[in-house]
Design a protein around this motif. Structure first.
Motif, PDB file in Angstrom:
ATOM      1  N   ILE A   1      -5.482   0.572  -1.355  1.00  0.00           N
ATOM      2  CA  ILE A   1      -4.965   0.701  -2.720  1.00  0.00           C
ATOM      3  C   ILE A   1      -3.607   0.010  -2.723  1.00  0.00           C
ATOM      4  O   ILE A   1      -2.727   0.349  -1.931  1.00  0.00           O
ATOM      5  CB  ILE A   1      -4.787   2.175  -3.134  1.00  0.00           C
ATOM      6  CG1 ILE A   1      -6.078   2.960  -2.929  1.00  0.00           C
ATOM      7  CG2 ILE A   1      -4.296   2.269  -4.578  1.00  0.00           C
ATOM      8  CD1 ILE A   1      -7.240   2.497  -3.759  1.00  0.00           C
TER       9      ILE A   1
ATOM     10  N   ARG B   1      -5.906   9.322   1.775  1.00  0.00           N
ATOM     11  CA  ARG B   1      -7.261   8.793   1.829  1.00  0.00           C
ATOM     12  C   ARG B   1      -8.219   9.881   2.305  1.00  0.00           C
ATOM     13  O   ARG B   1      -8.000  10.469   3.370  1.00  0.00           O
ATOM     14  CB  ARG B   1      -7.276   7.615   2.810  1.00  0.00           C
ATOM     15  CG  ARG B   1      -8.468   6.705   2.689  1.00  0.00           C
ATOM     16  CD  ARG B   1      -8.534   5.696   3.831  1.00  0.00           C
ATOM     17  NE  ARG B   1      -7.497   4.690   3.818  1.00  0.00           N
ATOM     18  CZ  ARG B   1      -7.684   3.392   3.554  1.00  0.00           C
ATOM     19  NH1 ARG B   1      -8.894   2.950   3.295  1.00  0.00           N
ATOM     20  NH2 ARG B   1      -6.683   2.551   3.588  1.00  0.00           N
TER      21      ARG B   1
ATOM     22  N   ASP C   1     -13.895   0.509  -9.029  1.00  0.00           N
ATOM     23  CA  ASP C   1     -12.585   0.391  -8.377  1.00  0.00           C
ATOM     24  C   ASP C   1     -11.588   1.456  -8.811  1.00  0.00           C
ATOM     25  O   ASP C   1     -10.637   1.775  -8.089  1.00  0.00           O
ATOM     26  CB  ASP C   1     -11.973  -0.989  -8.668  1.00  0.00           C
ATOM     27  CG  ASP C   1     -12.659  -2.098  -7.895  1.00  0.00           C
ATOM     28  OD1 ASP C   1     -13.695  -1.830  -7.243  1.00  0.00           O
ATOM     29  OD2 ASP C   1     -12.175  -3.244  -7.937  1.00  0.00           O
TER      30      ASP C   1
ATOM     31  N   LYS D   1      -0.222  -1.135  -4.860  1.00  0.00           N
ATOM     32  CA  LYS D   1       0.567  -0.775  -6.031  1.00  0.00           C
ATOM     33  C   LYS D   1       0.948  -2.025  -6.826  1.00  0.00           C
ATOM     34  O   LYS D   1       1.264  -3.061  -6.257  1.00  0.00           O
ATOM     35  CB  LYS D   1       1.838  -0.046  -5.597  1.00  0.00           C
ATOM     36  CG  LYS D   1       1.609   1.205  -4.743  1.00  0.00           C
ATOM     37  CD  LYS D   1       0.714   2.231  -5.385  1.00  0.00           C
ATOM     38  CE  LYS D   1       1.400   2.956  -6.527  1.00  0.00           C
ATOM     39  NZ  LYS D   1       0.456   3.867  -7.228  1.00  0.00           N
TER      40      LYS D   1
ATOM     41  N   GLU E   1      -6.209   8.179  -5.131  1.00  0.00           N
ATOM     42  CA  GLU E   1      -4.849   8.018  -4.604  1.00  0.00           C
ATOM     43  C   GLU E   1      -3.838   8.671  -5.548  1.00  0.00           C
ATOM     44  O   GLU E   1      -2.929   9.380  -5.108  1.00  0.00           O
ATOM     45  CB  GLU E   1      -4.534   6.526  -4.417  1.00  0.00           C
ATOM     46  CG  GLU E   1      -3.108   6.220  -4.007  1.00  0.00           C
ATOM     47  CD  GLU E   1      -2.658   6.948  -2.750  1.00  0.00           C
ATOM     48  OE1 GLU E   1      -3.439   7.001  -1.776  1.00  0.00           O
ATOM     49  OE2 GLU E   1      -1.529   7.476  -2.749  1.00  0.00           O
TER      50      GLU E   1
ATOM     51  N   THR F   1       0.864  -1.173   0.000  1.00  0.00           N
ATOM     52  CA  THR F   1       0.000   0.000   0.000  1.00  0.00           C
ATOM     53  C   THR F   1       0.910   1.235   0.000  1.00  0.00           C
ATOM     54  O   THR F   1       2.102   1.150   0.326  1.00  0.00           O
ATOM     55  CB  THR F   1      -0.900   0.055   1.243  1.00  0.00           C
ATOM     56  OG1 THR F   1      -0.072   0.239   2.395  1.00  0.00           O
ATOM     57  CG2 THR F   1      -1.710  -1.241   1.392  1.00  0.00           C
TER      58      THR F   1
ATOM     59  N   TYR G   1     -13.355   2.930   0.455  1.00  0.00           N
ATOM     60  CA  TYR G   1     -12.000   3.427   0.679  1.00  0.00           C
ATOM     61  C   TYR G   1     -11.987   4.422   1.846  1.00  0.00           C
ATOM     62  O   TYR G   1     -11.126   4.362   2.729  1.00  0.00           O
ATOM     63  CB  TYR G   1     -11.473   4.071  -0.605  1.00  0.00           C
ATOM     64  CG  TYR G   1     -10.031   4.490  -0.547  1.00  0.00           C
ATOM     65  CD1 TYR G   1      -9.046   3.609  -0.098  1.00  0.00           C
ATOM     66  CD2 TYR G   1      -9.626   5.766  -0.937  1.00  0.00           C
ATOM     67  CE1 TYR G   1      -7.716   3.986  -0.042  1.00  0.00           C
ATOM     68  CE2 TYR G   1      -8.300   6.150  -0.892  1.00  0.00           C
ATOM     69  CZ  TYR G   1      -7.347   5.259  -0.441  1.00  0.00           C
ATOM     70  OH  TYR G   1      -6.029   5.650  -0.380  1.00  0.00           O
TER      71      TYR G   1
ATOM     72  N   VAL H   1      -8.575   4.383  -6.888  1.00  0.00           N
ATOM     73  CA  VAL H   1      -7.215   4.332  -7.463  1.00  0.00           C
ATOM     74  C   VAL H   1      -6.830   5.721  -7.995  1.00  0.00           C
ATOM     75  O   VAL H   1      -5.720   6.209  -7.741  1.00  0.00           O
ATOM     76  CB  VAL H   1      -7.131   3.260  -8.568  1.00  0.00           C
ATOM     77  CG1 VAL H   1      -5.834   3.381  -9.352  1.00  0.00           C
ATOM     78  CG2 VAL H   1      -7.246   1.860  -7.960  1.00  0.00           C
TER      79      VAL H   1
ATOM     80  N   ALA I   1      -2.184   0.737 -10.067  1.00  0.00           N
ATOM     81  CA  ALA I   1      -2.567   0.272  -8.741  1.00  0.00           C
ATOM     82  C   ALA I   1      -3.923  -0.388  -8.832  1.00  0.00           C
ATOM     83  O   ALA I   1      -4.628  -0.242  -9.832  1.00  0.00           O
ATOM     84  CB  ALA I   1      -2.610   1.453  -7.776  1.00  0.00           C
ATOM     85  N   LYS I   2      -4.269  -1.140  -7.812  1.00  0.00           N
ATOM     86  CA  LYS I   2      -5.603  -1.749  -7.802  1.00  0.00           C
ATOM     87  C   LYS I   2      -6.267  -1.523  -6.452  1.00  0.00           C
ATOM     88  O   LYS I   2      -5.599  -1.372  -5.426  1.00  0.00           O
ATOM     89  CB  LYS I   2      -5.524  -3.242  -8.134  1.00  0.00           C
ATOM     90  CG  LYS I   2      -4.815  -4.058  -7.090  1.00  0.00           C
ATOM     91  CD  LYS I   2      -5.015  -5.553  -7.300  1.00  0.00           C
ATOM     92  CE  LYS I   2      -4.314  -6.307  -6.156  1.00  0.00           C
ATOM     93  NZ  LYS I   2      -4.480  -7.750  -6.271  1.00  0.00           N
ATOM     94  N   PHE I   3      -7.601  -1.507  -6.505  1.00  0.00           N
ATOM     95  CA  PHE I   3      -8.393  -1.402  -5.292  1.00  0.00           C
ATOM     96  C   PHE I   3      -8.548  -2.800  -4.716  1.00  0.00           C
ATOM     97  O   PHE I   3      -8.923  -3.739  -5.424  1.00  0.00           O
ATOM     98  CB  PHE I   3      -9.763  -0.815  -5.627  1.00  0.00           C
ATOM     99  CG  PHE I   3     -10.689  -0.715  -4.453  1.00  0.00           C
ATOM    100  CD1 PHE I   3     -10.462   0.195  -3.438  1.00  0.00           C
ATOM    101  CD2 PHE I   3     -11.799  -1.550  -4.362  1.00  0.00           C
ATOM    102  CE1 PHE I   3     -11.322   0.290  -2.347  1.00  0.00           C
ATOM    103  CE2 PHE I   3     -12.673  -1.464  -3.282  1.00  0.00           C
ATOM    104  CZ  PHE I   3     -12.432  -0.535  -2.269  1.00  0.00           C
TER     105      PHE I   3
END
Lengths: 304, 304
Positions: free
Chosen positions: A202, B228, B215, A204, B222, A112, B245, B219, A191-193
């Protein structure tokens, strides 16, 4: 009392900055710019802090690389990873900058952003710049911090547009430069959730999202800011497109290019720094109205 | 005098908002959040302005589409373009939202952002919302503008995170919501830096860069903000990841979901709005601590 520029010598560059800012803030004057449009963008490596002989982030990555290769053995075959592990600067210098950056961006895959930034903070707390024998996070340029404060005091919103990793620079931007993370633009990985276990993070990925260099800098500036800055400050060919973007604005603007010509106090390099040369931009400067800032001539001191 | 929430009825939602904000700003209190961390993100379509029966940007695109297809005949074969030209809402509703948006994002290919935004402004100046018979740019929600002002008065930095095109929303964000372009995150096309003729412009390409939905919203939050948010406000399943999130933060946070349940004053739809349903998020709300805002119950008025 408004901030001044105590670490800047009197001369053509300081005058150009002060004249530009005076015009921008003069209500009703021909050079007046509304506060909302007072956007300034600064490169980071070599513009706000030292980049020679190697970017801080690459030094950081070198240490993290061994752990990464244990986890992802396929990477060991890539020449940038091999050259970095071997400390083979000649090989790295011969590679495109994007390839050199790849390991730097990949070291945080699977983490993260807070985890990655904790790693950066821990490393900064104990590492030493190889040339200056002081912490990397003390190798920023005092005159630039004064300039950032001076601009903000005159209603400018200051941004960083860096070829370095966006989260790496965000880990220090507020503390060193007074620039919050949402005003840092940089290279990024995808990146992904992740909502595994009902908790949102999140994470990377190793895949490159954007390499924020050359033509990609103004493209990302547009994506993140949505308007053309009126001031840009860079130090390499990677910044030329950004400087040209600023110069292409209809109103008042100022483009600045830092030249590292002070071997006694910092370093003297430009056309021959293969990792990030100042070559085309130096040729373009005189023709296109970019002000060349000489460390030796224009700055009374370098580091804080 | 600090802004209040005159268009919000007393009730559990208004209390939740006021209690949250009171806690966040109370120095030394257990819910205190430093001003720099007071980040609030709002969806746009259906959250800040009307989206039913179709997104404003899709209506705009419909008009621009004929010109585009003349310039790029290959697009005429794509089903979203065909359905849009034919006004075939049933076909559009059956397609994934990303496909529906594609024509909307493609209409500005080859244009600079200022050119595109001039087009948007010209269209907004003369178009009428098909349901409310008033300009699209008057179909924003008065209670939300009050909430944005209320949050900013308490030190929050307000952002938009929209599935709509980033430049489309930036064309109105300052005027309607007091949110500057650099605080708008959205779907984007790729772009290129153009220096033909010695003049620098950013030119939009037809290729999708990011579809800022589901999603991808957290991302991109961020990527653009770097921390956040502590408050998020959405209205569809496309916003659920963003709400989660925010709820995953360690400190105080507030997640809000607008339900369109007021057919008399606006529209009543949720699970059956195929373009952008509120379905999974509605099921999740009660379990995960998301506050459902009822237009009918919680708002004294809808439009300004």
């Amino acid at each position: 009392m408004k901030p001044t520029l105590p670490s800047w010598n009197n001369g053509p560059v300081r005058s150009a900055i002060e004249d530009f800012v005076s015009g921008v803030v003069a209500p009703g004057g021909p050079q007046f710019v509304a506060p909302s449009e007072r956007i300034a963008v600064f490169d980071n490596d070599g513009t706000l802090w030292a980049e020679y002989p190697m970017f801080a982030q690459v030094c950081f990555s070198h240490e993290k690389l061994r752990e990464l290769i244990v986890a992802t053995p396929a990477l060991a075959g890539k020449r940038a990873y091999k050259a970095m592990l071997a400390g083979d600067m000649a090989a790295l210098k011969a590679m495109p900058k994007q390839e050199v950056f790849e390991p730097a961006l990949a070291v945080h895959a699977g983490m993260t952003v807070p985890q990655f930034q904790a790693d950066v903070a821990e490393w900064l707390g104990r590492s030493q710049h190889p040339r200056y024998q002081r912490g990397f996070d003390t190798c920023y340029y005092q005159p630039q911090v004064e300039l950032l404060e001076y601009l903000r005091a005159h209603g400018f919103k200051t941004f960083i547009a860096t070829g370095g990793g966006i989260e790496f620079v965000r880990a220090v931007s507020q503390r060193l430069y007074g620039i919050p993370p949402e005003q840092v633009i940089g290279s990024s990985t995808r990146a992904k959730f992740d909502f595994a276990g009902g908790h949102a993070e999140i994470v990377k990925l190793a895949e490159l999202g954007s390499f924020d260099d050359r033509d990609e800098k103004p493209v990302n500036i547009e994506l993140h800011i949505g308007r053309r800055p009126i001031l840009a400050f860079g130090n390499s060919d990677g910044d030329l497109a950004m400087l040209r973007y600023v110069l292409g604005g209809k109103g008042p603007n100022l483009a600045l290019l830092l030249r590292h010509d002070d071997d006694a106090r910092e370093a003297a390099y430009d056309r021959d720094f293969h990792v990030s040369p100042l070559d085309q931009a130096l040729d373009a400067a005189g023709k296109e109205g970019i002000h060349v800032v000489s460390m030796q001539r224009d700055w009374t001191r370098i580091f804080p």
